[in-house]
Design an enzyme around this catalytic site. Structure first.
Site, PDB file in Angstrom:
ATOM      1  N   CYS B  23     -55.760  63.903  -1.491  1.00  0.00           N
ATOM      2  CA  CYS B  23     -56.212  62.525  -1.518  1.00  0.00           C
ATOM      3  C   CYS B  23     -57.728  62.473  -1.457  1.00  0.00           C
ATOM      4  O   CYS B  23     -58.300  63.274  -0.757  1.00  0.00           O
ATOM      5  CB  CYS B  23     -55.619  61.720  -0.353  1.00  0.00           C
ATOM      6  SG  CYS B  23     -56.546  61.835   1.196  1.00  0.00           S
ATOM      7  N   PRO B  24     -58.416  61.631  -2.189  1.00  0.00           N
ATOM      8  CA  PRO B  24     -57.870  60.602  -3.081  1.00  0.00           C
ATOM      9  C   PRO B  24     -57.805  61.029  -4.552  1.00  0.00           C
ATOM     10  O   PRO B  24     -57.692  60.192  -5.424  1.00  0.00           O
ATOM     11  CB  PRO B  24     -58.902  59.477  -2.920  1.00  0.00           C
ATOM     12  CG  PRO B  24     -60.201  60.215  -2.758  1.00  0.00           C
ATOM     13  CD  PRO B  24     -59.872  61.519  -2.056  1.00  0.00           C
TER      14      PRO B  24
END
Lengths: 374, 100
Positions: B23-24
Protein backbone atom coordinates in the site's frame (compact mmCIF):
# COMPACT_ATOMS: atom_id res chain seq x y z
CA UNK A 1 2.05 13.94 31.76
CA UNK A 2 0.75 17.22 33.22
CA UNK A 3 3.53 19.22 34.94
CA UNK A 4 1.62 19.21 38.25
CA UNK A 5 1.35 15.43 38.04
CA UNK A 6 5.07 15.13 37.38
CA UNK A 7 5.82 17.27 40.46
CA UNK A 8 3.49 15.09 42.51
CA UNK A 9 5.18 11.98 41.16
CA UNK A 10 8.61 13.19 42.29
CA UNK A 11 7.35 14.27 45.71
CA UNK A 12 5.45 11.02 46.15
CA UNK A 13 8.50 8.93 45.29
CA UNK A 14 10.07 10.37 48.42
CA UNK A 15 7.00 10.12 50.67
CA UNK A 16 5.28 7.00 49.41
CA UNK A 17 8.11 4.62 48.64
CA UNK A 18 7.23 2.02 51.26
CA UNK A 19 5.10 -1.12 50.86
CA UNK A 20 1.55 -0.12 51.87
CA UNK A 21 1.08 -3.55 53.47
CA UNK A 22 3.79 -2.96 56.08
CA UNK A 23 2.88 -1.73 59.51
CA UNK A 24 5.82 0.56 60.17
CA UNK A 25 5.31 4.30 59.86
CA UNK A 26 6.48 4.59 56.23
CA UNK A 27 4.23 1.71 55.23
CA UNK A 28 1.25 3.37 56.90
CA UNK A 29 2.08 6.64 55.13
CA UNK A 30 2.17 4.85 51.79
CA UNK A 31 -1.16 3.17 52.55
CA UNK A 32 -2.74 6.51 53.47
CA UNK A 33 -1.47 8.12 50.26
CA UNK A 34 -2.75 5.24 48.15
CA UNK A 35 -6.17 5.45 49.82
CA UNK A 36 -6.21 9.18 49.20
CA UNK A 37 -5.47 8.72 45.48
CA UNK A 38 -8.16 6.07 45.23
CA UNK A 39 -10.70 8.37 46.85
CA UNK A 40 -9.98 11.18 44.40
CA UNK A 41 -10.47 8.88 41.41
CA UNK A 42 -13.52 7.17 42.90
CA UNK A 43 -15.17 10.54 43.45
CA UNK A 44 -14.29 11.57 39.90
CA UNK A 45 -15.69 8.35 38.46
CA UNK A 46 -18.79 8.59 40.71
CA UNK A 47 -18.17 5.19 42.32
CA UNK A 48 -17.01 3.95 45.73
CA UNK A 49 -13.30 3.63 46.56
CA UNK A 50 -13.69 -0.13 47.13
CA UNK A 51 -14.92 -0.43 43.53
CA UNK A 52 -11.71 1.08 42.12
CA UNK A 53 -8.57 -1.00 41.52
CA UNK A 54 -5.22 0.12 40.17
CA UNK A 55 -3.64 -2.12 37.55
CA UNK A 56 -0.38 -1.81 35.62
CA UNK A 57 -1.97 -0.28 32.48
CA UNK A 58 -5.22 0.49 30.72
CA UNK A 59 -5.08 -2.62 28.53
CA UNK A 60 -4.27 -4.74 31.61
CA UNK A 61 -7.34 -3.30 33.35
CA UNK A 62 -9.43 -4.01 30.27
CA UNK A 63 -8.27 -7.62 30.01
CA UNK A 64 -8.72 -8.16 33.76
CA UNK A 65 -12.26 -6.72 33.56
CA UNK A 66 -13.05 -9.05 30.67
CA UNK A 67 -11.67 -12.16 32.35
CA UNK A 68 -13.59 -11.52 35.57
CA UNK A 69 -16.88 -11.12 33.72
CA UNK A 70 -16.24 -14.25 31.68
CA UNK A 71 -15.34 -16.28 34.72
CA UNK A 72 -18.35 -15.05 36.69
CA UNK A 73 -20.59 -16.07 33.79
CA UNK A 74 -18.96 -19.43 33.08
CA UNK A 75 -22.04 -21.48 34.03
CA UNK A 76 -24.11 -19.68 31.41
CA UNK A 77 -21.50 -19.98 28.67
CA UNK A 78 -18.38 -18.28 27.40
CA UNK A 79 -19.54 -16.33 24.36
CA UNK A 80 -18.43 -12.71 23.97
CA UNK A 81 -19.70 -9.79 21.91
CA UNK A 82 -17.63 -6.72 21.01
CA UNK A 83 -17.80 -3.89 18.51
CA UNK A 84 -15.42 -4.34 15.59
CA UNK A 85 -13.54 -1.18 16.63
CA UNK A 86 -12.65 -2.19 20.21
CA UNK A 87 -9.11 -2.08 21.56
CA UNK A 88 -6.97 -4.98 20.40
CA UNK A 89 -6.77 -6.23 24.02
CA UNK A 90 -10.47 -7.13 23.61
CA UNK A 91 -10.38 -8.35 20.03
CA UNK A 92 -7.32 -10.57 20.44
CA UNK A 93 -8.81 -12.10 23.62
CA UNK A 94 -12.07 -12.86 21.84
CA UNK A 95 -10.40 -14.30 18.76
CA UNK A 96 -8.10 -16.40 20.91
CA UNK A 97 -11.07 -17.76 22.82
CA UNK A 98 -12.89 -18.71 19.63
CA UNK A 99 -9.77 -20.17 18.02
CA UNK A 100 -8.77 -22.34 20.99
CA UNK A 101 -12.34 -23.67 21.32
CA UNK A 102 -12.48 -24.18 17.54
CA UNK A 103 -15.80 -22.39 17.56
CA UNK A 104 -15.93 -19.07 15.69
CA UNK A 105 -19.42 -18.46 17.10
CA UNK A 106 -17.93 -17.85 20.55
CA UNK A 107 -16.83 -14.35 19.59
CA UNK A 108 -19.05 -11.91 17.71
CA UNK A 109 -17.56 -8.73 16.26
CA UNK A 110 -20.39 -6.31 15.63
CA UNK A 111 -20.01 -4.09 12.55
CA UNK A 112 -19.85 -0.31 12.64
CA UNK A 113 -21.01 2.29 10.14
CA UNK A 114 -18.82 4.58 8.01
CA UNK A 115 -18.42 6.93 11.04
CA UNK A 116 -17.25 4.03 13.20
CA UNK A 117 -20.43 3.85 15.28
CA UNK A 118 -21.73 0.43 16.29
CA UNK A 119 -24.78 -0.94 14.47
CA UNK A 120 -27.23 -1.26 17.38
CA UNK A 121 -29.59 -3.64 15.56
CA UNK A 122 -26.70 -6.01 14.84
CA UNK A 123 -25.48 -5.55 18.42
CA UNK A 124 -28.88 -6.55 19.81
CA UNK A 125 -28.96 -9.58 17.55
CA UNK A 126 -25.45 -10.60 18.61
CA UNK A 127 -26.42 -10.37 22.28
CA UNK A 128 -29.36 -12.70 21.76
CA UNK A 129 -27.23 -15.76 20.96
CA UNK A 130 -27.24 -18.31 23.75
CA UNK A 131 -24.30 -18.48 26.12
CA UNK A 132 -23.33 -14.82 25.76
CA UNK A 133 -21.71 -13.67 29.00
CA UNK A 134 -20.40 -10.21 28.22
CA UNK A 135 -20.36 -7.37 25.71
CA UNK A 136 -17.50 -4.91 25.25
CA UNK A 137 -18.20 -1.39 24.02
CA UNK A 138 -15.78 1.54 24.09
CA UNK A 139 -16.92 4.98 25.22
CA UNK A 140 -15.25 6.48 22.16
CA UNK A 141 -12.67 5.44 19.63
CA UNK A 142 -9.20 6.82 20.18
CA UNK A 143 -8.23 6.47 16.53
CA UNK A 144 -11.10 8.32 14.89
CA UNK A 145 -12.79 10.02 17.86
CA UNK A 146 -16.33 8.71 17.26
CA UNK A 147 -18.37 8.20 20.44
CA UNK A 148 -20.42 5.05 20.93
CA UNK A 149 -24.06 5.15 22.04
CA UNK A 150 -23.39 3.72 25.51
CA UNK A 151 -26.84 4.43 26.96
CA UNK A 152 -28.63 2.53 24.19
CA UNK A 153 -26.07 -0.27 24.14
CA UNK A 154 -26.36 -0.67 27.90
CA UNK A 155 -30.15 -0.78 27.72
CA UNK A 156 -29.90 -3.59 25.14
CA UNK A 157 -27.44 -5.48 27.37
CA UNK A 158 -29.65 -5.09 30.44
CA UNK A 159 -32.67 -6.37 28.57
CA UNK A 160 -30.75 -9.61 28.00
CA UNK A 161 -29.06 -9.68 31.42
CA UNK A 162 -25.60 -9.37 29.89
CA UNK A 163 -22.95 -7.22 31.62
CA UNK A 164 -21.32 -4.47 29.56
CA UNK A 165 -17.59 -3.78 29.78
CA UNK A 166 -16.77 -0.20 28.83
CA UNK A 167 -13.31 0.76 27.62
CA UNK A 168 -12.98 4.44 28.53
CA UNK A 169 -9.27 4.72 27.77
CA UNK A 170 -9.82 7.18 24.93
CA UNK A 171 -12.34 9.43 26.67
CA UNK A 172 -11.44 9.81 30.36
CA UNK A 173 -10.20 13.35 30.97
CA UNK A 174 -11.58 14.51 27.61
CA UNK A 175 -15.27 13.68 27.83
CA UNK A 176 -17.67 13.32 30.78
CA UNK A 177 -17.24 10.06 32.71
CA UNK A 178 -19.46 7.31 31.25
CA UNK A 179 -22.57 6.69 33.29
CA UNK A 180 -23.55 3.41 31.64
CA UNK A 181 -21.37 0.40 32.37
CA UNK A 182 -21.08 -2.74 34.48
CA UNK A 183 -17.28 -2.73 34.41
CA UNK A 184 -15.13 0.23 33.34
CA UNK A 185 -11.44 0.38 32.38
CA UNK A 186 -9.20 3.40 31.89
CA UNK A 187 -5.59 4.50 31.64
CA UNK A 188 -4.06 7.36 33.66
CA UNK A 189 -2.27 8.73 30.61
CA UNK A 190 -5.66 9.66 29.12
CA UNK A 191 -6.18 12.42 31.67
CA UNK A 192 -2.59 13.63 31.84
CA UNK A 193 -1.38 11.16 34.44
CA UNK A 194 1.72 8.98 34.26
CA UNK A 195 2.19 5.87 32.14
CA UNK A 196 2.11 2.57 33.97
CA UNK A 197 -1.24 2.92 35.72
CA UNK A 198 -4.59 1.51 34.66
CA UNK A 199 -7.88 1.84 36.51
CA UNK A 200 -10.51 -0.88 36.76
CA UNK A 201 -13.96 -0.13 38.16
CA UNK A 202 -16.10 -3.06 39.25
CA UNK A 203 -19.28 -1.84 40.96
CA UNK A 204 -20.62 -4.01 43.80
CA UNK A 205 -23.77 -4.83 41.82
CA UNK A 206 -21.74 -6.48 39.04
CA UNK A 207 -21.17 -10.23 39.10
CA UNK A 208 -17.43 -10.38 38.64
CA UNK A 209 -14.88 -12.92 39.75
CA UNK A 210 -11.24 -13.13 38.96
CA UNK A 211 -10.14 -16.57 37.74
CA UNK A 212 -7.32 -18.14 39.69
CA UNK A 213 -6.43 -18.00 43.37
CA UNK A 214 -7.95 -15.36 45.58
CA UNK A 215 -5.81 -12.23 45.72
CA UNK A 216 -5.61 -9.71 48.56
CA UNK A 217 -4.21 -7.04 46.25
CA UNK A 218 -6.37 -4.19 44.94
CA UNK A 219 -9.65 -5.56 46.31
CA UNK A 220 -8.87 -8.96 44.88
CA UNK A 221 -8.59 -7.64 41.33
CA UNK A 222 -4.85 -7.53 40.88
CA UNK A 223 -1.70 -9.43 41.58
CA UNK A 224 0.76 -6.56 41.35
CA UNK A 225 0.93 -3.91 44.06
CA UNK A 226 0.36 -0.51 42.46
CA UNK A 227 3.18 2.04 42.63
CA UNK A 228 1.89 4.55 45.18
CA UNK A 229 3.63 7.49 43.53
CA UNK A 230 1.98 6.72 40.16
CA UNK A 231 -1.44 6.55 41.79
CA UNK A 232 -0.88 9.91 43.53
CA UNK A 233 0.33 11.54 40.31
CA UNK A 234 -2.72 10.14 38.50
CA UNK A 235 -4.99 11.60 41.17
CA UNK A 236 -3.30 15.01 40.93
CA UNK A 237 -3.65 14.95 37.13
CA UNK A 238 -7.32 14.03 37.53
CA UNK A 239 -7.93 16.99 39.86
CA UNK A 240 -6.38 19.40 37.43
CA UNK A 241 -7.97 17.95 34.29
CA UNK A 242 -11.39 17.90 35.95
CA UNK A 243 -11.09 21.54 37.04
CA UNK A 244 -10.16 22.66 33.55
CA UNK A 245 -12.35 20.27 31.64
CA UNK A 246 -14.97 22.66 30.24
CA UNK A 247 -12.46 25.21 28.88
CA UNK A 248 -10.15 22.48 27.68
CA UNK A 249 -12.85 20.65 25.82
CA UNK A 250 -14.18 23.73 24.02
CA UNK A 251 -10.67 24.88 23.06
CA UNK A 252 -9.73 21.41 21.78
CA UNK A 253 -12.89 21.12 19.73
CA UNK A 254 -12.20 24.47 18.06
CA UNK A 255 -8.67 23.40 17.12
CA UNK A 256 -9.88 20.02 15.86
CA UNK A 257 -12.49 21.83 13.77
CA UNK A 258 -9.70 23.88 12.15
CA UNK A 259 -7.67 20.73 11.48
CA UNK A 260 -10.60 18.88 9.95
CA UNK A 261 -11.47 21.85 7.75
CA UNK A 262 -7.86 22.19 6.60
CA UNK A 263 -7.60 18.46 5.88
CA UNK A 264 -10.84 18.41 3.89
CA UNK A 265 -9.37 21.12 1.65
CA UNK A 266 -6.64 18.76 0.45
CA UNK A 267 -7.11 16.87 -2.80
CA UNK A 268 -8.37 13.28 -2.60
CA UNK A 269 -8.83 13.09 1.13
CA UNK A 270 -11.26 11.33 3.43
CA UNK A 271 -11.67 13.02 6.80
CA UNK A 272 -12.84 10.17 8.99
CA UNK A 273 -14.87 9.86 12.19
CA UNK A 274 -17.98 11.71 13.31
CA UNK A 275 -17.48 15.48 12.96
CA UNK A 276 -19.71 16.34 15.95
CA UNK A 277 -20.50 13.38 18.22
CA UNK A 278 -16.87 12.61 18.91
CA UNK A 279 -13.94 13.22 21.24
CA UNK A 280 -12.86 16.86 21.27
CA UNK A 281 -9.16 16.19 20.71
CA UNK A 282 -8.78 13.75 17.78
CA UNK A 283 -8.64 14.53 14.05
CA UNK A 284 -8.04 11.73 11.54
CA UNK A 285 -7.88 11.69 7.77
CA UNK A 286 -6.71 9.41 4.96
CA UNK A 287 -5.10 10.58 1.74
CA UNK A 288 -5.36 8.76 -1.55
CA UNK A 289 -2.02 7.84 -3.19
CA UNK A 290 -0.05 8.62 -0.05
CA UNK A 291 2.30 6.27 1.77
CA UNK A 292 1.37 6.73 5.44
CA UNK A 293 4.85 5.92 6.66
CA UNK A 294 6.45 8.44 4.30
CA UNK A 295 4.00 11.13 5.40
CA UNK A 296 4.60 10.47 9.11
CA UNK A 297 8.34 10.77 8.50
CA UNK A 298 7.93 13.90 6.35
CA UNK A 299 5.81 15.56 9.06
CA UNK A 300 8.24 14.45 11.75
CA UNK A 301 11.06 16.10 9.76
CA UNK A 302 9.02 19.30 9.92
CA UNK A 303 8.61 18.96 13.69
CA UNK A 304 5.16 17.37 13.97
CA UNK A 305 4.50 14.10 15.77
CA UNK A 306 1.45 12.41 14.24
CA UNK A 307 0.24 8.83 14.31
CA UNK A 308 -1.01 6.68 11.45
CA UNK A 309 -3.29 3.69 11.09
CA UNK A 310 -1.88 2.71 7.72
CA UNK A 311 -0.56 -0.79 7.21
CA UNK A 312 2.90 0.36 6.21
CA UNK A 313 3.34 2.04 9.62
CA UNK A 314 2.47 -1.10 11.59
CA UNK A 315 4.70 -3.97 12.51
CA UNK A 316 2.16 -6.47 11.18
CA UNK A 317 1.67 -4.80 7.77
CA UNK A 318 -2.06 -5.01 8.46
CA UNK A 319 -3.96 -1.72 8.28
CA UNK A 320 -5.79 -0.37 11.33
CA UNK A 321 -8.72 -2.64 12.17
CA UNK A 322 -10.73 0.48 13.00
CA UNK A 323 -10.32 2.08 9.56
CA UNK A 324 -10.94 -1.29 7.89
CA UNK A 325 -14.15 -1.89 9.87
CA UNK A 326 -15.39 1.58 8.92
CA UNK A 327 -14.75 0.88 5.25
CA UNK A 328 -12.66 4.02 4.80
CA UNK A 329 -9.36 4.44 3.04
CA UNK A 330 -6.61 2.88 5.16
CA UNK A 331 -3.54 4.14 3.36
CA UNK A 332 -2.12 7.65 3.73
CA UNK A 333 -3.67 7.84 7.17
CA UNK A 334 -2.80 10.59 9.63
CA UNK A 335 -4.07 10.97 13.17
CA UNK A 336 -3.55 14.15 15.16
CA UNK A 337 -4.18 13.82 18.90
CA UNK A 338 -4.08 17.08 20.83
CA UNK A 339 -2.25 17.05 24.13
CA UNK A 340 -3.90 18.51 27.22
CA UNK A 341 -3.35 22.26 27.19
CA UNK A 342 -0.88 22.74 30.08
CA UNK A 343 1.44 20.25 28.38
CA UNK A 344 1.44 22.24 25.16
CA UNK A 345 1.08 25.98 25.73
CA UNK A 346 2.07 26.73 22.12
CA UNK A 347 -0.63 24.45 20.71
CA UNK A 348 -2.48 27.09 18.72
CA UNK A 349 0.64 28.28 16.92
CA UNK A 350 1.81 24.72 16.30
CA UNK A 351 -1.53 23.84 14.71
CA UNK A 352 -1.41 26.92 12.49
CA UNK A 353 2.04 25.94 11.28
CA UNK A 354 0.87 22.33 10.75
CA UNK A 355 -2.06 23.54 8.65
CA UNK A 356 0.25 25.77 6.64
CA UNK A 357 2.78 23.00 5.93
CA UNK A 358 0.44 20.03 5.43
CA UNK A 359 -0.35 20.60 1.71
CA UNK A 360 3.36 20.79 0.93
CA UNK A 361 4.16 17.66 2.90
CA UNK A 362 1.38 15.74 1.14
CA UNK A 363 2.49 16.94 -2.30
CA UNK A 364 6.07 15.90 -1.51
CA UNK A 365 5.19 12.32 -0.60
CA UNK A 366 2.77 11.97 -3.53
CA UNK A 367 5.52 13.13 -5.88
CA UNK A 368 7.89 10.52 -4.39
CA UNK A 369 5.48 7.82 -5.55
CA UNK A 370 4.94 9.41 -8.95
CA UNK A 371 1.29 9.83 -8.01
CA UNK A 372 0.91 13.55 -8.65
CA UNK A 373 -2.12 14.37 -10.76
CA UNK A 374 -3.71 10.93 -10.73
CA UNK B 1 -23.63 9.43 -9.06
CA UNK B 2 -22.99 9.21 -12.76
CA UNK B 3 -25.40 7.33 -15.00
CA UNK B 4 -24.82 3.60 -14.70
CA UNK B 5 -22.28 2.47 -17.27
CA UNK B 6 -22.43 -1.04 -18.61
CA UNK B 7 -19.36 -3.14 -19.26
CA UNK B 8 -18.50 -2.85 -22.92
CA UNK B 9 -18.40 -6.45 -24.20
CA UNK B 10 -16.23 -5.43 -27.16
CA UNK B 11 -13.37 -4.25 -24.93
CA UNK B 12 -11.24 -6.87 -23.14
CA UNK B 13 -10.59 -6.21 -19.42
CA UNK B 14 -7.38 -4.39 -18.54
CA UNK B 15 -5.29 -6.42 -16.11
CA UNK B 16 -3.30 -4.65 -13.39
CA UNK B 17 -0.94 -7.03 -11.65
CA UNK B 18 0.00 -5.40 -8.35
CA UNK B 19 1.05 -8.57 -6.56
CA UNK B 20 4.11 -8.01 -4.40
CA UNK B 21 3.40 -4.27 -4.12
CA UNK B 22 2.56 -2.68 -0.78
CA UNK B 23 0.00 0.00 0.00
CA UNK B 24 -0.62 2.46 -1.57
CA UNK B 25 1.01 1.16 -4.77
CA UNK B 26 -1.80 -1.22 -5.86
CA UNK B 27 -4.27 1.69 -5.82
CA UNK B 28 -1.80 3.93 -7.64
CA UNK B 29 -1.31 1.28 -10.36
CA UNK B 30 -5.08 0.95 -10.71
CA UNK B 31 -5.50 4.74 -10.94
CA UNK B 32 -2.78 4.95 -13.59
CA UNK B 33 -4.43 2.24 -15.64
CA UNK B 34 -7.82 3.88 -15.24
CA UNK B 35 -6.56 7.34 -16.21
CA UNK B 36 -7.25 6.96 -19.89
CA UNK B 37 -10.03 4.39 -19.66
CA UNK B 38 -13.42 5.05 -21.20
CA UNK B 39 -16.74 4.56 -19.45
CA UNK B 40 -17.60 0.86 -19.46
CA UNK B 41 -14.00 -0.36 -19.29
CA UNK B 42 -13.34 -3.23 -16.90
CA UNK B 43 -10.18 -3.43 -14.79
CA UNK B 44 -8.99 -6.65 -13.21
CA UNK B 45 -6.59 -5.95 -10.35
CA UNK B 46 -4.48 -8.61 -8.65
CA UNK B 47 -3.06 -7.58 -5.27
CA UNK B 48 -1.60 -9.45 -2.31
CA UNK B 49 -1.32 -6.55 0.13
CA UNK B 50 -3.91 -6.91 2.92
CA UNK B 51 -4.75 -3.20 2.77
CA UNK B 52 -5.80 -3.48 -0.89
CA UNK B 53 -9.07 -5.15 0.10
CA UNK B 54 -10.14 -1.97 1.89
CA UNK B 55 -8.40 0.59 -0.24
CA UNK B 56 -9.55 -0.51 -3.68
CA UNK B 57 -13.12 -0.51 -2.37
CA UNK B 58 -12.56 2.99 -0.93
CA UNK B 59 -11.02 4.20 -4.21
CA UNK B 60 -14.06 2.98 -6.16
CA UNK B 61 -16.36 4.81 -3.74
CA UNK B 62 -14.30 8.04 -3.79
CA UNK B 63 -13.99 7.99 -7.60
CA UNK B 64 -17.54 6.76 -8.21
CA UNK B 65 -16.54 3.57 -9.98
CA UNK B 66 -18.03 0.18 -9.24
CA UNK B 67 -16.30 -2.67 -7.45
CA UNK B 68 -18.10 -5.63 -9.01
CA UNK B 69 -16.29 -8.55 -7.47
CA UNK B 70 -13.53 -9.52 -5.05
CA UNK B 71 -12.24 -13.10 -5.03
CA UNK B 72 -9.53 -14.62 -2.93
CA UNK B 73 -7.26 -16.75 -5.10
CA UNK B 74 -5.24 -19.54 -3.51
CA UNK B 75 -2.95 -21.16 -5.99
CA UNK B 76 -2.50 -24.92 -5.84
CA UNK B 77 0.16 -26.17 -3.49
CA UNK B 78 3.29 -27.85 -4.75
CA UNK B 79 6.03 -26.56 -7.00
CA UNK B 80 5.42 -23.03 -8.25
CA UNK B 81 2.73 -22.29 -5.68
CA UNK B 82 2.49 -18.60 -4.79
CA UNK B 83 0.95 -16.88 -1.79
CA UNK B 84 -2.76 -16.08 -1.75
CA UNK B 85 -3.87 -12.84 -3.37
CA UNK B 86 -7.07 -11.00 -4.20
CA UNK B 87 -8.62 -10.47 -7.60
CA UNK B 88 -10.74 -7.34 -7.96
CA UNK B 89 -13.06 -6.56 -10.85
CA UNK B 90 -13.67 -2.84 -11.23
CA UNK B 91 -16.10 -1.26 -13.67
CA UNK B 92 -15.05 2.21 -14.79
CA UNK B 93 -18.32 4.13 -14.73
CA UNK B 94 -17.17 7.32 -16.37
CA UNK B 95 -14.15 8.63 -18.23
CA UNK B 96 -11.84 10.91 -16.27
CA UNK B 97 -13.02 14.08 -18.04
CA UNK B 98 -16.52 13.62 -16.69
CA UNK B 99 -15.45 12.70 -13.18
CA UNK B 100 -15.61 16.16 -11.60
Amino acid sequence: MLPAAADTLLAALAAGWADPHRLYAEGRTARALLDQAREVLARGLAVRPAEVSFLPSGPAALRCGLEGLRYAGRRRGSRMVATAVEHSAILTSGRFLAATARDPALFAEVPVDRMGRVDLAAFEQALAAEGTVLAAVQSANGEVGTRQPLAQAHALCRAQGIPMLVDAQASLGRDPVPGHFDVLAGDARSWGGPGGLGVLVVPERTRWRRPGPVSDIEHGRGDIEPVVALALAAAEAWRQTEAEHADQSAASRAVIGRLRAAASGLADVEVVGDPADSLPHVATFSLLYVDGEALVIELDRRGFAVASGSACTSSTLEPSHVLAAMGVLTHGNVRVTLPLDPIAPTLDDDVSRFIAELPDAVAAVRAQLGASGL
Amino acid sequence: MSPAARPDPGVPPVEVDARGLRCPLPVIRLAEAARDAAAGAVMVVLAGDPAARHDIAAWCRMRDHELQDVTEIREATGAGAGPAYLRFVVLIRHSRDSSS
